[in-house]
Write a protein that holds these residues in place. Sequence first.
Motif, short mmCIF file in Angstrom:
data_model
loop_
_atom_site.label_atom_id
_atom_site.label_comp_id
_atom_site.label_asym_id
_atom_site.label_seq_id
_atom_site.Cartn_x
_atom_site.Cartn_y
_atom_site.Cartn_z
N LEU A 159 51.96 40.64 49.28
CA LEU A 159 50.67 40.29 49.87
C LEU A 159 49.91 41.50 50.40
O LEU A 159 48.68 41.49 50.43
N LYS A 160 50.63 42.50 50.89
CA LYS A 160 49.98 43.68 51.45
C LYS A 160 50.86 44.90 51.21
O LYS A 160 52.03 44.77 50.88
N THR A 161 50.29 46.08 51.40
CA THR A 161 51.05 47.32 51.25
C THR A 161 52.08 47.43 52.36
O THR A 161 51.78 47.17 53.53
N ALA A 162 53.29 47.80 51.98
CA ALA A 162 54.37 47.99 52.96
C ALA A 162 55.30 49.08 52.47
O ALA A 162 55.40 49.34 51.27
N THR A 179 57.39 52.34 48.67
CA THR A 179 56.13 51.71 49.04
C THR A 179 55.79 50.66 47.98
O THR A 179 55.86 50.96 46.79
N GLU A 185 52.89 47.68 46.77
CA GLU A 185 51.50 47.24 46.90
C GLU A 185 51.26 46.12 45.91
O GLU A 185 51.94 46.04 44.88
N PRO A 186 50.28 45.25 46.18
CA PRO A 186 49.94 44.22 45.19
C PRO A 186 49.50 44.89 43.89
O PRO A 186 48.90 45.96 43.90
N ARG A 233 58.72 43.14 54.14
CA ARG A 233 57.63 43.54 55.02
C ARG A 233 56.27 43.21 54.41
O ARG A 233 55.32 42.89 55.12
N SER A 234 56.17 43.31 53.10
CA SER A 234 54.88 43.11 52.44
C SER A 234 54.40 41.66 52.48
O SER A 234 53.23 41.40 52.33
N ASN A 235 55.30 40.73 52.66
CA ASN A 235 54.87 39.34 52.72
C ASN A 235 55.15 38.68 54.06
O ASN A 235 55.16 37.46 54.17
N GLY A 236 55.39 39.49 55.08
CA GLY A 236 55.51 38.97 56.43
C GLY A 236 56.82 38.27 56.74
O GLY A 236 56.91 37.54 57.72
#
Length: 99
Positions: free
Chosen positions: A4-7, A20, A22-23, A83-86
């Motif tokens: 969902l987001k960069t992590a 790292t 990213e979508p 981390r990228s999807n919470g």
Amino acid sequence: MEILKTAAAGTLESSDCLVTVEPGEGIHLDLSSSVMNQYGRQIKATVLSTLERLGVENASVTVVDKGALDCTLKARVECAVFRSNGTSASNIPWGGAVR
């Protein structure tokens, strides 16, 4: 699992790696390693198999490796994806997707 987001996860210390995510469309892997000539194929296979096991189908992944072992690579990729999807510690699928 969806990105969902960069992590990011990891460090640039010796025997570690920085991952790292990213979508993205499809899987795109950008890999740099201090041991690329010796272990590049194995590093790529480990990262891709970990993404597959987690069900990630669309992501841009950057790995900067400083001689990390396979178990470290797997842990860093898993951490960055979660981390990228919470996903928090309370709902990580221990014993499921994480092996």
